[in-house]
Design a protein around this motif. Structure first.
Motif, mmCIF file in Angstrom:
data_model
loop_
_atom_site.group_PDB
_atom_site.id
_atom_site.type_symbol
_atom_site.label_atom_id
_atom_site.label_comp_id
_atom_site.label_asym_id
_atom_site.label_seq_id
_atom_site.Cartn_x
_atom_site.Cartn_y
_atom_site.Cartn_z
ATOM 1 N N ARG A 107 0.834 -1.218 0.000
ATOM 2 C CA ARG A 107 0.000 0.000 0.000
ATOM 3 C C ARG A 107 0.861 1.258 0.000
ATOM 4 O O ARG A 107 0.536 2.243 -0.663
ATOM 5 N N GLU A 108 1.972 1.214 0.730
ATOM 6 C CA GLU A 108 2.860 2.377 0.767
ATOM 7 C C GLU A 108 3.506 2.622 -0.597
ATOM 8 O O GLU A 108 3.638 3.772 -1.020
ATOM 9 N N HIS A 109 3.888 1.565 -1.272
ATOM 10 C CA HIS A 109 4.456 1.722 -2.608
ATOM 11 C C HIS A 109 3.400 2.247 -3.589
ATOM 12 O O HIS A 109 3.718 3.025 -4.489
ATOM 13 N N LEU A 110 2.168 1.820 -3.390
ATOM 14 C CA LEU A 110 1.085 2.304 -4.235
ATOM 15 C C LEU A 110 0.882 3.811 -4.049
ATOM 16 O O LEU A 110 0.614 4.542 -5.010
ATOM 17 N N GLN A 111 1.051 4.290 -2.817
ATOM 18 C CA GLN A 111 0.950 5.732 -2.545
ATOM 19 C C GLN A 111 2.068 6.497 -3.247
ATOM 20 O O GLN A 111 1.845 7.592 -3.771
ATOM 21 N N ILE A 112 3.254 5.914 -3.240
ATOM 22 C CA ILE A 112 4.384 6.559 -3.929
ATOM 23 C C ILE A 112 4.093 6.654 -5.420
ATOM 24 O O ILE A 112 4.293 7.704 -6.050
ATOM 25 N N LEU A 113 3.607 5.562 -5.998
ATOM 26 C CA LEU A 113 3.266 5.547 -7.418
ATOM 27 C C LEU A 113 2.206 6.583 -7.734
ATOM 28 O O LEU A 113 2.318 7.323 -8.727
ATOM 29 N N THR A 114 1.169 6.668 -6.898
ATOM 30 C CA THR A 114 0.078 7.623 -7.126
ATOM 31 C C THR A 114 0.593 9.054 -7.165
ATOM 32 O O THR A 114 0.186 9.857 -8.008
ATOM 33 N N ALA A 115 1.532 9.373 -6.260
ATOM 34 C CA ALA A 115 2.096 10.721 -6.224
ATOM 35 C C ALA A 115 2.924 11.006 -7.467
ATOM 36 O O ALA A 115 2.869 12.103 -8.038
ATOM 37 N N ILE A 116 3.700 10.018 -7.905
ATOM 38 C CA ILE A 116 4.517 10.197 -9.111
ATOM 39 C C ILE A 116 3.612 10.337 -10.328
ATOM 40 O O ILE A 116 3.845 11.175 -11.207
ATOM 41 N N GLU A 117 2.554 9.523 -10.398
ATOM 42 C CA GLU A 117 1.595 9.613 -11.505
ATOM 43 C C GLU A 117 0.942 10.991 -11.552
ATOM 44 O O GLU A 117 0.684 11.532 -12.627
#
Length: 226
Positions: A183-193
């Motif tokens: 979930r934390e990695h998904l948050q990082i991806l969302t911010a980069i996206e």
């Protein structure tokens, strides 16, 4: 009998392959902390002279992976809990910057690569396979570092990689961490996206800093030296 002299490229490849082989053995735990390194034994195992091994050990010592003691020999370095904590703090700051830059630079193709890696992570997490989860997590961080495309960051993170691996293995040894880490990695991806540099840096820093506390707990439970 006549033997062809090795070309410069072949000699350099031998040195690089020797270094990579020894480094891999240290990172995957085949060579244990505190274990003595025998140049002669390694030379026999690899079927080479001790010269490239000596050079590889010098490079490994520069990375902090081995320690040479006068009149005693060379040993695999042991990482104290305090040192691992300190390196995790440094890594949090630097990888946070890498995520910020990635959010500023990422193109559609880059985002596609990150999304594909997230799916690899999702599958590994669902399967609960420790080795696959560790490798998938490392792949995600490496992609972000690549997107940052900053030579100085890459050099620093290269030196920190051994501590990075040590931290990730300790933290992910708890199966209940698989889903939370995903979930934390998904948050990082969302911010980069979302081209959100502040959010990407904050998410990355929070993710890594949380691991510091988990490492402390792991160390206390296992009585590891500080």
């Amino acid at each position: 009998m006549e033997l062809r002299k090795f070309s410069t490229e072949e000699t350099q490849n031998l040195r690089a392959r020797t270094f990579t082989a020894l480094r891999g053995q240290i990172l995957d735990g085949s060579l244990k902390p505190g274990e003595r390194v025998s140049e002669r034994k390694i030379a026999e195992m690899l079927g080479i002279s001790t010269t490239p091994i000596k050079e590889a050990l010098r490079r490994l010592e520069a990375e902090g992976l081995v320690v040479t003691l006068p009149r005693r020999g060379t040993y695999i370095a042991a990482f104290s809990t305090e040192k691992v904590h300190e390196m995790a703090l440094i890594r949090a700051a630097i990888e946070g910057v890498a995520a910020r830059i990635a959010a500023q630079k990422a193109k559609d193709a880059d985002l596609s690569q990150l999304r594909s890696q997230i799916e690899v992570m999702r599958a590994a997490t669902a399967a609960g396979d420790f080795g696959d989860v560790v490798n998938a997590n490392e792949g995600f961080h490496e992609i972000i570092q690549g997107l940052a495309a900053n030579q100085y960051l890459s050099q620093i993170l290269g030196v920190l990689r051994v501590y990075d691996r040590s931290n990730r293995v300790r933290v992910l040894s708890r199966c209940d961490e698989f889903e939370r880490a995903f979930r934390e990695h998904l948050q990082i991806l969302t911010a980069i996206e979302g081209a959100d540099p502040d959010g990407a840096e904050a998410a990355m820093r929070a993710h890594i800093l949380r691991s510091v506390e988990l490492i402390r707990i792991h160390s206390e439970q296992h009585g590891e030296p500080t």
